[in-house]
Design an enzyme around this catalytic site. Structure first.
Site, PDB file in Angstrom:
ATOM      1  N   ASP A   1      38.246  54.836  92.410  1.00  0.00           N
ATOM      2  CA  ASP A   1      37.370  55.978  92.671  1.00  0.00           C
ATOM      3  C   ASP A   1      36.337  55.751  93.773  1.00  0.00           C
ATOM      4  O   ASP A   1      35.614  56.681  94.121  1.00  0.00           O
ATOM      5  CB  ASP A   1      36.647  56.407  91.391  1.00  0.00           C
ATOM      6  CG  ASP A   1      37.527  57.254  90.484  1.00  0.00           C
ATOM      7  OD1 ASP A   1      38.639  57.619  90.904  1.00  0.00           O
ATOM      8  OD2 ASP A   1      37.095  57.553  89.367  1.00  0.00           O
TER       9      ASP A   1
ATOM     10  N   GLU B   1      36.116  52.266  87.133  1.00  0.00           N
ATOM     11  CA  GLU B   1      36.669  52.619  85.825  1.00  0.00           C
ATOM     12  C   GLU B   1      38.177  52.450  85.810  1.00  0.00           C
ATOM     13  O   GLU B   1      38.815  52.249  86.828  1.00  0.00           O
ATOM     14  CB  GLU B   1      36.319  54.056  85.465  1.00  0.00           C
ATOM     15  CG  GLU B   1      36.977  55.053  86.386  1.00  0.00           C
ATOM     16  CD  GLU B   1      36.848  56.484  85.924  1.00  0.00           C
ATOM     17  OE1 GLU B   1      36.188  56.745  84.908  1.00  0.00           O
ATOM     18  OE2 GLU B   1      37.434  57.352  86.576  1.00  0.00           O
TER      19      GLU B   1
ATOM     20  N   HIS C   1      42.126  53.034  85.607  1.00  0.00           N
ATOM     21  CA  HIS C   1      43.104  53.938  86.213  1.00  0.00           C
ATOM     22  C   HIS C   1      44.499  53.496  85.790  1.00  0.00           C
ATOM     23  O   HIS C   1      45.362  53.210  86.615  1.00  0.00           O
ATOM     24  CB  HIS C   1      42.959  53.958  87.738  1.00  0.00           C
ATOM     25  CG  HIS C   1      41.837  54.816  88.186  1.00  0.00           C
ATOM     26  ND1 HIS C   1      40.540  54.365  88.230  1.00  0.00           N
ATOM     27  CD2 HIS C   1      41.804  56.105  88.564  1.00  0.00           C
ATOM     28  CE1 HIS C   1      39.752  55.350  88.621  1.00  0.00           C
ATOM     29  NE2 HIS C   1      40.499  56.419  88.840  1.00  0.00           N
TER      30      HIS C   1
ATOM     31  N   GLU D   1      45.997  60.386  92.677  1.00  0.00           N
ATOM     32  CA  GLU D   1      45.369  59.084  92.917  1.00  0.00           C
ATOM     33  C   GLU D   1      46.403  57.996  93.155  1.00  0.00           C
ATOM     34  O   GLU D   1      46.224  57.133  94.003  1.00  0.00           O
ATOM     35  CB  GLU D   1      44.442  58.696  91.760  1.00  0.00           C
ATOM     36  CG  GLU D   1      43.160  59.478  91.774  1.00  0.00           C
ATOM     37  CD  GLU D   1      42.215  59.100  90.670  1.00  0.00           C
ATOM     38  OE1 GLU D   1      41.008  59.045  90.950  1.00  0.00           O
ATOM     39  OE2 GLU D   1      42.665  58.862  89.527  1.00  0.00           O
TER      40      GLU D   1
ATOM     41  N   HIS E   1      43.528  60.212  84.414  1.00  0.00           N
ATOM     42  CA  HIS E   1      43.330  59.323  85.554  1.00  0.00           C
ATOM     43  C   HIS E   1      44.652  58.699  85.978  1.00  0.00           C
ATOM     44  O   HIS E   1      45.575  58.582  85.191  1.00  0.00           O
ATOM     45  CB  HIS E   1      42.364  58.186  85.180  1.00  0.00           C
ATOM     46  CG  HIS E   1      40.959  58.622  85.103  1.00  0.00           C
ATOM     47  ND1 HIS E   1      40.444  59.254  84.019  1.00  0.00           N
ATOM     48  CD2 HIS E   1      39.948  58.533  85.998  1.00  0.00           C
ATOM     49  CE1 HIS E   1      39.182  59.532  84.227  1.00  0.00           C
ATOM     50  NE2 HIS E   1      38.860  59.109  85.421  1.00  0.00           N
TER      51      HIS E   1
ATOM     52  N   GLU F   1      33.007  62.965  86.497  1.00  0.00           N
ATOM     53  CA  GLU F   1      31.854  62.886  85.601  1.00  0.00           C
ATOM     54  C   GLU F   1      30.517  62.816  86.345  1.00  0.00           C
ATOM     55  O   GLU F   1      29.461  63.045  85.763  1.00  0.00           O
ATOM     56  CB  GLU F   1      31.994  61.695  84.642  1.00  0.00           C
ATOM     57  CG  GLU F   1      33.007  61.926  83.538  1.00  0.00           C
ATOM     58  CD  GLU F   1      34.444  61.563  83.922  1.00  0.00           C
ATOM     59  OE1 GLU F   1      34.744  61.406  85.129  1.00  0.00           O
ATOM     60  OE2 GLU F   1      35.279  61.432  83.010  1.00  0.00           O
TER      61      GLU F   1
ATOM     62  N   HIS G   1      34.374  61.106  91.629  1.00  0.00           N
ATOM     63  CA  HIS G   1      34.429  60.893  90.174  1.00  0.00           C
ATOM     64  C   HIS G   1      33.924  62.148  89.456  1.00  0.00           C
ATOM     65  O   HIS G   1      32.757  62.510  89.565  1.00  0.00           O
ATOM     66  CB  HIS G   1      33.572  59.675  89.835  1.00  0.00           C
ATOM     67  CG  HIS G   1      33.516  59.303  88.398  1.00  0.00           C
ATOM     68  ND1 HIS G   1      34.627  58.980  87.659  1.00  0.00           N
ATOM     69  CD2 HIS G   1      32.458  59.190  87.561  1.00  0.00           C
ATOM     70  CE1 HIS G   1      34.259  58.678  86.424  1.00  0.00           C
ATOM     71  NE2 HIS G   1      32.950  58.802  86.341  1.00  0.00           N
TER      72      HIS G   1
END
Length: 174
Positions: free
Chosen positions: A29, A18, A20, A162, A157, A106, A104
């Protein structure tokens, strides 16, 4: 086979593909947890298992969303089926100590069911889900991690953690 016979734990990085932001790759991720587990395997006897590169749909409320090119997500039922199959295969090949290292957010609601379904078939099998990958950022820890001024923890994100953690396999930072 030797690791499975020796009851060496195997850790599965569970991530997502996804967005970032504009500065990090869509593989963030799953690359980060795989690298962290690899580093852990240098000091603990464990196997870095196959990573799960796709996760449940990214939510716009956390800075994500399905609109970003390159984001590839799974439906909840598909995600759970993939995890159940991976866990079943690891069990079949002899592993008895398995950890799912979920990066992640979710995915959180969907990693427990496959772990439960597979572990209930064999009382000797132990499956642990690690869903909170970050320690508590106490003032003392913040000072060690970010000497001087703490930049703040954004909830979107590609924020501080990260971005500062992401590095290429050869050690260069992205």
């Amino acid at each position: 086979a030797a690791a499975a016979r020796a009851d060496t734990p195997i850790v599965i990085p569970v991530g997502a593909t996804e967005q970032h932001g504009r500065h990090l790759p869509v593989c963030t991720d799953w690359v980060l947890p795989e690298q962290i587990i690899g580093e852990a395997s240098r000091v603990r006897d464990l196997i870095v298992g196959p990573f799960i590169p796709f996760g449940y749909r990214s939510r716009p409320g956390s800075g994500g969303g399905q609109h970003f090119p390159g984001t590839v997500s799974l439906r909840a039922t598909t995600f759970m089926s993939v995890l159940e199959d991976v866990l079943s295969e690891l069990k079949r090949t002899g592993f008895r100590n398995i950890a799912l290292y979920n990066w992640h957010y979710e995915n959180t609601g969907f990693v427990y069911e496959p772990a439960y379904l597979v572990s209930e078939q064999d009382p000797a099998l132990k499956i642990v889900v690690i869903e909170d990958v970050f320690p508590e950022f106490t003032p003392a820890r913040q000072q060690v991690i970010w000497p001087g001024e703490f930049p703040g923890l954004a909830l979107e994100h590609a924020a501080v953690i990260e971005t500062s953690t992401c590095a290429l396999p050869d050690g260069r930072r992205l």
